[in-house]
Structure formats: structure tokens, C-alpha cells
Scaffold this active site. Structure first.
Site: not given
Lengths: 320, 184, 430
Positions: A63-64, A91, A113, A141
């Protein structure tokens, strides 16, 4: 031909803490103008034509990502989606190498994100482009908080004004919530009073330095507030003894029909999504007339357009 | 304010109101009345000028002339040359622009780029029957094939001179001055 | 062996002297030398300290030679004014056998920059489950006296009790890394107002204090010697002060970084400030300084922890814990303790040389300057100021948290067993 003196945003949007009152209002007011575009027959503006925006997502958040993508495309920016999910911090290609790669590819902005707090701050130190924090670990956020404030203001305030005198409660897993951290800062910046409601295990040590009140009794708080924001509670918290069971959590802190009736008429119900229906919020509350949860989603695009415009619409790099 | 630079007042209060009145008559004449007119001002000062023109036309023709504001910021082609600008609300009166004769109103016509952006912005709002342009000052130096239908005053200038329009709604006085080059 | 005369230098007592060095010992210590020496060194404006002893150094060899080696680490130690370091056991393989500790000591001897003592692991592979062969290490050529699982806490109470008891037979000491593991799962920084704001998982002070409280009671019960590594909280200082007042045989160390830096630096999310135990609050810093001043905390130890750039140039949570500190320790102590009036130079000599050597049973080290004593000497000029530049550190790794900070003082000459390792701020080729 007069040149307006306008409030400028910082170069990056990493934390609400980087914004002042006027800058926050500028974003909300700009979003208000851009929201009109969504109603227009032609939903595309040429403003960011030729700009490249990379959505760099180390966590799933459809959604973001879609919200940022829609915002960027409505402003005619080129969008590259880069999903790096599963690349663990220890990694594979490091965040720094990825940043340098994106810069070499000519990205003007990176929307990041990331599962670790501070990742956006680190990225900003490694790239010349603009960095927009789309959620970093349990830190912040910012665009979510902006769209929440935008949604609240549309109902309880007006364009050009802040949220002075409003009382908003944030209920749930504050400890692990980047949404809560950004919202506490922004709502406070806009003059609102904030009450956190959660079991003590889900309130961070050090909360006394926050500009909030803390309560463990949701039933006492709900009649007082103009809006209540329910946070997502992850059931895996139960395994770590933050609370004994989802049933008990729901009984003590969930928003249900009885509790909804404690709210004042006109008080709003918000949730950043995705919801656990039946855990922190019941279906009647999520879908009821006081819920503005779907509006939050729609407003997200306008707010992100505003952020993109204000960070990328001018000459990048001369701002503070 | 303009230390050392020559400043010349080219229009004073009376001149400006006479120019607007003349433009109002020309608009009525060209359009054979004021029916179907919609005046849209380009912020900041154009918006106030559009409101004044609408009032003058309305008093001549004894009717309410719809007017509004058209923000062009998001369509500018010089966005990258300066910090991002705040947006001004676009205000379109009920009835919209469809089938209307839209008269765009601005204070100064210079390169023509603002009007190009305004035409793009207008295209997003709807499809008018016709678009015309009224400006208080045309100072020349066009960079695009654009001309005004109504001009308050043609003002020959050099490219680096500055034309400053003041209107009483914002600046407490109605006047237009030319300031010497290199003034910031 | 060449002979040296350091002229015009002040002892910690304030007395101005000339120090003559020959055959590995201090030949003369008087206001006018009676013999002649081949090399004359200027000591004007400087203080003469017994060579510094670091009870807590990570030399990384064997296993992480990309971060540091015994050679590069001891060279950095010499530059910082040290003549002895204790190499921590968390190498790869772990220093839990006689073979590994002997190797480390031998590499130190070959390098020749300072004396290297090996710390032995308390438990096999630092796993906390079964006791390493402490006796074998104690009786090896390395003669280990300090045992520590540093990096990890000996969290099992029974294991800690046994280790404390067992090392008594060879006059050993258990150096505890006090950190309750359950309270610090995936902990990232000091738990408090800054962690609340930054959304980084907290490392609460109580996780250190609870272990220290338990361990002083255990040490009291079995009448053994306990050392607490890198004390970082005000509460820990209180507990140790209480334990000492009860006569419990506990000693404690504080690092230079915990004396100077506070957790608000983490706001940058720059992992150069990531360390375990984490940087604490300014109240903790004040309590640590008071504790070091009044003797509750016995010594300063660097916890020099080199990491290659790639282990720090990443997200905070993915970064390694640790900071280098050998080259800056004395300057930080001057800034935080001497320039603030909390310690005299004589007390600095005690806390950075004499007492650490005593705790670690470092024979031949930490001996106050006197005629006939081994010539382990650090000549230090407190009047010089310098802004720390990471790339100028000679440790193989550059992860100093002090970059950009203006620190006072400069080590001018260093003698290790009569040989110069530094002359006029230049390292002497070995």
C-alpha cells in the site's frame, strides 16, 4: 512578476522532527491543493517530468509503495520500483552500495522502506539525491503521520490552520510503532494534545520525555478525544510476553462497538493499516460512520504528491 | 529600497483604474456583451485584477460576472531554477469553464511563459469555448508566440529592467513603476 | 642496547628530573645526570608516567586479521603510550586453550611494540556452557591470570560461581562482561529517552547492574577476586561502591569513551557510536567520573575494538559493536579527569598503569618510576591540543568515535623495556 517568499522544506524527509510548524502546514496546504487534481478529469501534471524516483523497499508494503508510485506518476515523474526484500542487513549488497548504484543511475529521489531504524538517515549520507523515509524500523513514518493529520484536519479543522486544541489518542503498540513516533511529533507540532493508550509493556521507557500523556484505561480516554488512532498489533508480540493473549489485549485495549459508543459524536476513528479486524479494531468500528480509514488511503496520495512536489519541484540542493 | 537605482512611475492610481475600465469596455465590445464570460486571474496580482474587472463589467452590463483564480505553479517550465513555490488555491466558480469564454487576467505580460503554463493549467480544468488574455502591462520581450487581446499599457522596456505592479489589495497603493536594471 | 637521557621532564610528583635509561632499566632519576648517555631527548613541558597498561584490548588475531593484528594493535598501543596490553579472548579460534594464548603472547613478543598478556576464555568457545581449561592456560608459557568471556556475559550463575572459585588456585581473576542476555536481546543502544525517540531497541542499565550485583555477592560468598569490565552506569558505580565498603574483592574498569561520550550522539545513527555496553546518559558519565576519581572504579581500560570499514558503513542494527581507543585513551582521560580537576597525574599513573598491572598480575609492568625499575616509560606533553582524525589512527581499523573532537595532550616518547618505541612523536621502526 513577484517572487513569493515561501517556506522551504529540508533537503530530505527523514523525520517529522526535521520539520517546523510552518513547513508541516505548507505540506498539508499543498496536499489540499493537489487533492483537487484527483477529482479532475485529467489526473496528471507535468510538474516532475524528467525526474526519476526510486521506490527502494526492503520490506513488503504494497500500500505504501503504490501510494508513492501513484503520487509520483500523477506528477509525471519516472518511477523505478526496486524491491530488495530478503536482502538481510548482513548479507548481499549493502545499503551503501545500493545507494551508490541508484545515484549512478541518476535517481533524483529515493523513497526508502527499511526494517531497521535509521536506515533512511544513513542513506541520506551516502547519496546526492533526495531521501524520503517511507518507514524505517520502529523509528518513523513521516508521510503516514502527515496523511493522518491531513485527514483529521479535513474533518476537524480547515485549510491553513493547525490542530490547536484538538485531543487525539493513539492506542496500541507504541513501543514498536514508527507511525506512533511520527504522529506524536507531528500532532504536537500542530498544537494537538496527544494521549497514548497501551499496556505498560508497549510504552517505551523514556516516554516521559515525549509531549504526551499516557493512560492504561482506554474507556476513560475515549470520551475525551476528537480522534482515536488504533495501531496495528502484531500477534507475535504475544510470544515475547508483551501481553498474555490476543483475547486479553482485545478485551482491554481493542476498539469495539461498546467503546465506540463512548466516543463523542463526530470523533474520528483512524487506523494506518493493515488492520487486524477483531484484534485491535472490530469490523463495526472499522466500517462505521466515524471511521475515516479509507479516506486515509486516498489522502495518502495527495500528501505524498505534496511531499514529492515540495522536495523535487524546485532546484534540488539549495535548500537548507 | 532601490538605493541608487532610477525608479520611474509609469502609471498612477487614476491611470490604472482608467485602463481597467477601458479593458472592461473592450471585453464587452469584442464579445458583444458579457454573457458567457468567465474571468480567471493568475496569482498573485492577476487574481485581484480579475475580480476588479469582473466588478466593472458587471456594473456596466448590470449583471454578476463570474470570476476565479487559476494557479499555474505546477505547470511552470522554470520550476527547477528556484526553490519550490507554495501553491495558491485554484478557484473555479460553479458552472465550471465548459463552453465559457474565459478571459485570463495577469498583471504583466513578458516572456509569455506564464500564459503558456496558464493555458496548460486551464486545459486540466476543462474545455472553454474560447480563451482570451487581458494584461495591465505588456512590456515586450516575448519568448513564445503569445499576444494579449486586451492591454492596459504597452511599456517598452529593456530586458533587465524590472516592472513592479502594486495594487491596493496587497500593496496599499495602485501604481506601476519601472526600476533600473540589476535591482533584486 | 643504546642509552638515553630524557632531560627536563616532570615526575607525577611535580619534581623536575633527568631520566637515564640503559640496559632496560632506569639508571638515574635525578635533577642532574651523573653519567653520559648516547642519546639526549627533550622532555620539557612533559610528564613522565610509568608505561601504560591496558587490561582490555581486542587485538583480533587469530581470526580477524582484516580488523587488527597483534603487530598493528600493539603498534597503536605504543603510540598511545602503552607498554603492555591484555589481549581479549574472543578471537577465532577463541583463546580457550593453551595453544591460542601462547600464540598470541609469542606474536606480541615478535612484534616487540609492547608486552602482550593473553586473557583466557572462561568457557569453551565463549558459549557459557562448559569451563575452558583455565589451569592449562594458567600454567602455559602465557601464564594467563585474567579470564573473561568478554563480548559475552558469563550469565549462568553456577558457571560464574565455579569460575570464580576455580581461578583462586593460580591467583587468577574473572573479568566479567556484565550483561544479562535475556534483558538485551537484539539491544541496540542505551534504553532511555534517546532510544525511545530513535526507535532503537534499548539496552537497559539494569541488565548490567543486576549481573554486577549478583557477581559481587558470589565473589563475596566464595571469597574470590572479581573484576568488572567496562562499567557504564551510575547504578553500577553505586553497587561496586557498596561492595567495596563491605570488603568484597572487586575491581572495576571504565573506558575512555564512557567517560566522554553520551547516547545522544546516536541520533546520527552513525555506527561509529555503536558499542557494547552502549554509550549512556550524561548523568551516568558524571557518576563514572566520580567513581574513577574516588577509587570506586580502579582503572581505565580501553576496550579497543577494531572493526573494518564495511562493518560500520551500514545500517545501525547491522553494524558491529566497538570502538578503537588505544591511541586516544590518555588524552581522553586528561580531558575528562585531569583538566576537570578530578585526578592528579599521580592518580592517572595509578589508574592507567600501576593498578591495571596489579589486577592482571603483569610482572614487570606498572612499576612507579624509580632507579632500577624496568624502563617502561611514557613521556606525555599535556599542553598540545589536536583534533582527532580517524584516518590518522595507525590502528588497522579507523573506527574512532572521537573524530573531530579536540583532545588535549600528546605522547612524545615511549620506552618499552629500555627500547624506544616512540621518539619525538614518531614511531621508532622495530
Amino acid at each position: 512578476m513577484s517572487l513569493e517568499v515561501v517556506t522551504e522544506l529540508p533537503r530530505h524527509l527523514l523525520s517529522i522532527g526535521d520539520l517546523n510548524h510552518d513547513q508541516a502546514l505548507l505540506i498539508l496546504d499543498t496536499a489540499e491543493e493537489l487533492a483537487k487534481i484527483s477529482d479532475a478529469p485529467i489526473k496528471k501534471l507535468p510538474t516532475l517530468r524528467g525526474r526519476t524516483i526510486v521506490n527502494l523497499f526492503y520490506e513488503d508494503s504494497t500500500r505504501t509503495r503504490i501510494s508513492f508510485e501513484a503520487a509520483a506518476k500523477r506528477l509525471s515523474a519516472d518511477v523505478i520500483n526496486f524491491s530488495a526484500k530478503g536482502s538481510s542487513v548482513s548479507k548481499g549488497e549493502s545499503l551503501k552500495d545500493t545507494a551508490l548504484t541508484l545515484q549512478a543511475m541518476g535517481a533524483d529521489a529515493v523513497v526508502l522502506r527499511h526494517p531497521e531504524s535509521g536506515a533512511a538517515n544513513r542513506l541520506a549520507g551516502w547519496t546526492n539525491g533526495v531521501v524520503i523515509n517511507a518507514g524505517d524500523g520502529t523509528h518513523e513514518h513521516p508521510t503516514q503521520a502527515l496523511l493522518d493529520a491531513f485527514t483529521i484536519r479535513r474533518h476537524l479543522g480547515s485549510v491553513g490552520s493547525d490542530l490547536k486544541g484538538k485531543h487525539i489518542s493513539i492506542v496500541g503498540d507504541v513501543l514498536h510503532s514508527r507511525v506512533a513516533r511520527s504522529n506524536v511529533l507531528l500532532l504536537n507540532l500542530l498544537g494537538a494534545k496527544v494521549t497514548l493508550v497501551a499496556p505498560p509493556t508497549l510504552i517505551p521507557v523514556g516516554v516521559e520525555s515525549w509531549p504526551v500523556e499516557v493512560s492504561y484505561a482506554i474507556d476513560e480516554v475515549l470520551p475525551e478525544v476528537d480522534a482515536v488512532m488504533m495501531l496495528r498489533v502484531q500477534s507475535e508480540r504475544m510470544q515475547n510476553s508483551f501481553f498474555p493473549s490476543t483475547r486479553e489485549y482485545s478485551r482491554l485495549f481493542g476498539l469495539n462497538l461498546d467503546r465506540m459508543n463512548l466516543l463523542q459524536k463526530g470523533a474520528l476513528i483512524l487506523h494506518p493499516g493493515p488492520m487486524n479486524r477483531g484484534l485491535e479494531i472490530s469490523a463495526e468500528c472499522a466500517d462505521g460512520v466515524q471511521s475515516v480509514i479509507l479516506e486515509q488511503v486516498a489522502n495518502g496520495v495527495s500528501v505524498r504528491m505534496a511531499v514529492l512536489y515540495l522536495l523535487l519541484g524546485g532546484n534540488i540542493g539549495v535548500g537548507s | 529600497m532601490n538605493a541608487g537605482k532610477p525608479v520611474k512611475t509609469v502609471l498612477e492610481q487614476g491611470d490604472i483604474s482608467r485602463a481597467l475600465t477601458r479593458i472592461a469596455h473592450e471585453i464587452i465590445e469584442k464579445n458583444r456583451g458579457s454573457e458567457n464570460l468567465l474571468l480567471l486571474g493568475i496569482p498573485t496580482r492577476g487574481a485581484y485584477l480579475a475580480a476588479r474587472l469582473a466588478k466593472i463589467i458587471g456594473s456596466i452590463d448590470k449583471r454578476e460576472i463570474p470570476n476565479g483564480v487559476l494557479d499555474i505553479t505546477l505547470h511552470r517550465d522554470d520550476l527547477r531554477s528556484r526553490p519550490p513555490r507554495a501553491l495558491t488555491p485554484t478557484v473555479i466558480p460553479t458552472g465550471g469553464v465548459e463552453g465559457k469564454i474565459v478571459v485570463l487576467v495577469d498583471d504583466v505580460l513578458f516572456s509569455g511563459r506564464t500564459i503558456r503554463a496558464a493555458l496548460d493549467a486551464l486545459g486540466e480544468v476543462g474545455r472553454p469555448a474560447q480563451v482570451q488574455l487581458a494584461v495591465l502591462v505588456d512590456r515586450g520581450h516575448r519568448q513564445l508566440p503569445i499576444r494579449a487581446d486586451y492591454v492596459g499599457k504597452n511599456l517598452p522596456t529593456s530586458a533587465d529592467e524590472i516592472v513592479r505592479v502594486s495594487i491596493s489589495e496587497i500593496d496599499e497603493i495602485d501604481q506601476i513603476v519601472i526600476a533600473g536594471a540589476n535591482e533584486s | 642496547m643504546s642509552t638515553y637521557l630524557i632531560k627536563d621532564v616532570e615526575l607525577v610528583s611535580g619534581e623536575k628530573v633527568e631520566i637515564g635509561i640503559a640496559d632496560g632499566v632506569i639508571m638515574e632519576l635525578s635533577n642532574k645526570a651523573s653519567q653520559s648517555y648516547e642519546n639526549i631527548l627533550d622532555g620539557s613541558g612533559c610528564i613522565a608516567l610509568p608505561g601504560l597498561v591496558d587490561l582490555h584490548t581486542h587485538l583480533r588475531e587469530p581470526g580477524r586479521e582484516d580488523a587488527e593484528t597483534v603487530l598493528t594493535g600493539t603498534r597503536a598501543a605504543a603510540r598511545g603510550g602503552y607498554t603492555a596490553v591484555f589481549a581479549m579472548a574472543n578471537t577465532d579460534p577463541v583463546a580457550d586453550t593453551a595453544g591460542v594464548v601462547e600464540q598470541v603472547v609469542r606474536l606480541g613478543k615478535e612484534a616487540g611494540w609492547c608486552q602482550v598478556f593473553a586473557v583466557g576464555a572462561v568457557t569453551k568457545d565463549l558459549a557459557g556452557e562448559s569451563m575452558a581449561e583455565l589451569g592449562a592456560m594458567a600454567h602455559s608459557a602465557a601464564q594467563v591470570r585474567v579470564f573473561s568471556d568478554d563480548g559475552k556475559c558469563v550469565s549462568d550463575s553456577q558457571m560464574m560461581r565455579r569460575a570464580l572459585e576455580y581461578v583462586r588456585q593460580f591467583d587468577g581473576v574473572v573479568a566479567q562482561h556484565a550483561q544479562d542476555p535475556k534483558l538485551t536481546v537484539n539491544a541496540q543502544m542505551n534504553e532511555g529517552t534517546v532510544s525511545a525517540r530513535l526507535g532503537l531497541r534499548g539496552w537497559p542499565a539494569v541488565a548490567e547492574e543486576a549481573i554486577i550485583a549478583r557477581d559481587v555477592l558470589l565473589a563475596s560468598h566464595v571469597k574470590s577476586r572479581l573484576h568488572i569490565c567496562h562499567v557504564s552506569t551510575a547504578g553500577s558505580v553505586d553497587i561496586i561502591r557498596w561492595a567495596k565498603s563491605r570488603g568484597i574483592d572487586v575491581t572495576a574498569e571504565v573506558t575512555p569513551h564512557h567517560l566522554l561520550l553520551s547516547d545522544d550522539l546516536v541520533e546520527s545513527y552513525d555506527p561509529k557510536f555503536k558499542v557494547n555496553p552502549p554509550l549512556r546518559s550524561s548523568e551516568d558519565i558524571a557518576a563514572l567520573r566520580m567513581g574513577l576519581a574516588d577509587g570506586t572504579i580502579d582503572i581505565v581500560a580501553t576496550d579497543h575494538a577494531p572493526h573494518p570499514a564495511e562493518d560500520k558503513e551500514c545500517e545501525w542494527a547491522g553494524a558491529a559493536n566497538g570502538m578503537i581507543g588505544l591511541e586516544t585513551a590518555l588524552s581522553v582521560v586528561q580531558k575528562t579527569m585531569v583538566d576537570t580537576g578530578l585526578l592528579t597525574w599521580s592518580q592517572v599513573a595509578d589508574r592507567m598503569s600501576i593498578t591495571p598491572a596489579k589486577i592482571g598480575r603483569a610482572i614487570g609492568q606498572g612499576i612507579a618510576l624509580a632507579v632500577g625499575a624496568p624502563a617502561n616509560i611514557t613521556i606525555y606533553d599535556p599542553s598540545k591540543n589536536k583534533v582527532v582524525v580517524a584516518q590518522e589512527q595507525i590502528s588497522k581499523s579507523k573506527n574512532t568515535p572521537f573524530e573531530g573532537i579536540d583532545l588535549p595532550g600528546q605522547v612524545r616518547h615511549v620506552f618499552f623495556q629500555g627500547n624506544p618505541t616512540m621518539i619525538s612523536t614518531e614511531m621508532v621502526a622495530r
